[in-house]
Write a protein that holds these residues in place. Structure first.
Motif, PDB file in Angstrom:
ATOM      1  N   THR A  18       0.831  -1.209   0.000  1.00 40.09           N
ATOM      2  CA  THR A  18       0.000   0.000   0.000  1.00 40.09           C
ATOM      3  C   THR A  18       0.861   1.254   0.000  1.00 40.09           C
ATOM      4  O   THR A  18       0.481   2.262  -0.595  1.00 40.09           O
ATOM      5  CB  THR A  18      -0.978   0.015   1.185  1.00 40.09           C
ATOM      6  N   SER A  19       2.006   1.192   0.630  1.00 39.53           N
ATOM      7  CA  SER A  19       2.889   2.365   0.638  1.00 39.53           C
ATOM      8  C   SER A  19       3.375   2.686  -0.778  1.00 39.53           C
ATOM      9  O   SER A  19       3.493   3.853  -1.148  1.00 39.53           O
ATOM     10  CB  SER A  19       4.074   2.147   1.573  1.00 39.53           C
ATOM     11  N   TYR A  20       3.617   1.659  -1.592  1.00 34.61           N
ATOM     12  CA  TYR A  20       4.027   1.868  -2.979  1.00 34.61           C
ATOM     13  C   TYR A  20       2.892   2.491  -3.787  1.00 34.61           C
ATOM     14  O   TYR A  20       3.111   3.419  -4.567  1.00 34.61           O
ATOM     15  CB  TYR A  20       4.484   0.549  -3.607  1.00 34.61           C
ATOM     16  N   ILE A  21       1.678   1.967  -3.603  1.00 36.87           N
ATOM     17  CA  ILE A  21       0.514   2.505  -4.313  1.00 36.87           C
ATOM     18  C   ILE A  21       0.315   3.971  -3.928  1.00 36.87           C
ATOM     19  O   ILE A  21       0.137   4.833  -4.788  1.00 36.87           O
ATOM     20  CB  ILE A  21      -0.769   1.698  -4.007  1.00 36.87           C
ATOM     21  N   ALA A  22       0.343   4.250  -2.628  1.00 41.19           N
ATOM     22  CA  ALA A  22       0.152   5.625  -2.152  1.00 41.19           C
ATOM     23  C   ALA A  22       1.204   6.553  -2.758  1.00 41.19           C
ATOM     24  O   ALA A  22       0.872   7.634  -3.248  1.00 41.19           O
ATOM     25  CB  ALA A  22       0.201   5.669  -0.630  1.00 41.19           C
ATOM     26  N   LYS A  23       2.450   6.129  -2.724  1.00 40.51           N
ATOM     27  CA  LYS A  23       3.529   6.963  -3.283  1.00 40.51           C
ATOM     28  C   LYS A  23       3.313   7.186  -4.778  1.00 40.51           C
ATOM     29  O   LYS A  23       3.517   8.291  -5.280  1.00 40.51           O
ATOM     30  CB  LYS A  23       4.883   6.300  -3.029  1.00 40.51           C
ATOM     31  N   SER A  24       2.871   6.157  -5.486  1.00 39.86           N
ATOM     32  CA  SER A  24       2.610   6.274  -6.925  1.00 39.86           C
ATOM     33  C   SER A  24       1.475   7.242  -7.223  1.00 39.86           C
ATOM     34  O   SER A  24       1.439   7.851  -8.290  1.00 39.86           O
ATOM     35  CB  SER A  24       2.279   4.904  -7.514  1.00 39.86           C
ATOM     36  N   LEU A  25       0.545   7.372  -6.273  1.00 36.96           N
ATOM     37  CA  LEU A  25      -0.582   8.298  -6.423  1.00 36.96           C
ATOM     38  C   LEU A  25      -0.256   9.692  -5.895  1.00 36.96           C
ATOM     39  O   LEU A  25      -1.100  10.591  -5.938  1.00 36.96           O
ATOM     40  CB  LEU A  25      -1.811   7.755  -5.686  1.00 36.96           C
ATOM     41  N   ASN A  26       0.946   9.864  -5.353  1.00 33.10           N
ATOM     42  CA  ASN A  26       1.377  11.132  -4.752  1.00 33.10           C
ATOM     43  C   ASN A  26       0.495  11.545  -3.580  1.00 33.10           C
ATOM     44  O   ASN A  26       0.152  12.725  -3.434  1.00 33.10           O
ATOM     45  CB  ASN A  26       1.446  12.247  -5.800  1.00 33.10           C
ATOM     46  N   ILE A  27       0.125  10.548  -2.769  1.00 36.39           N
ATOM     47  CA  ILE A  27      -0.650  10.805  -1.557  1.00 36.39           C
ATOM     48  C   ILE A  27      -0.006  10.047  -0.404  1.00 36.39           C
ATOM     49  O   ILE A  27       0.814   9.148  -0.622  1.00 36.39           O
ATOM     50  CB  ILE A  27      -2.143  10.389  -1.705  1.00 36.39           C
ATOM     51  N   THR A  28      -0.381  10.410   0.813  1.00 41.97           N
ATOM     52  CA  THR A  28       0.147   9.704   1.968  1.00 41.97           C
ATOM     53  C   THR A  28      -0.522   8.346   2.105  1.00 41.97           C
ATOM     54  O   THR A  28      -1.599   8.100   1.547  1.00 41.97           O
ATOM     55  CB  THR A  28      -0.100  10.496   3.269  1.00 41.97           C
ATOM     56  N   LYS A  29       0.130   7.486   2.862  1.00 41.27           N
ATOM     57  CA  LYS A  29      -0.439   6.169   3.124  1.00 41.27           C
ATOM     58  C   LYS A  29      -1.785   6.299   3.841  1.00 41.27           C
ATOM     59  O   LYS A  29      -2.737   5.588   3.529  1.00 41.27           O
ATOM     60  CB  LYS A  29       0.556   5.361   3.966  1.00 41.27           C
TER      61      LYS A  29
END
Length: 82
Positions: A18-29
């Protein structure tokens, strides 16, 4: 609202963190978790990014993010222009 259980299932199948997805979306976890649990909405751009990251087909995209057919038709037209 998104289909949370289907999205969580697809996230689990992907093996992506989830941290990778969040970073890819430019949002926090935390922001990602809020969206995942229907506390906040994903943007259309975020939905398409998740589709790319998870390798979702158009049926999965519709079933997760755009259950309302009218909304999906508008989004599909935008997607076709991508």
């Amino acid at each position: 609202m998104i289909n949370t259980s289907l999205l969580k299932s697809k996230l689990n199948e992907s093996g992506l963190k989830t941290s990778y997805i969040a970073k890819s979306l430019n949002i926090t976890k935390q922001s990602f978790y809020n969206k995942l649990n229907n506390r906040n909405d994903f943007t259309v751009e975020q939905a398409f990014k998740i589709q790319d990251l998870l390798g979702l087909d158009s049926s999965d995209l519709r079933n997760i993010f755009f259950a309302d057919n009218i909304t999906f038709n508008v989004i599909k037209e935008a997607s076709d222009e991508r």
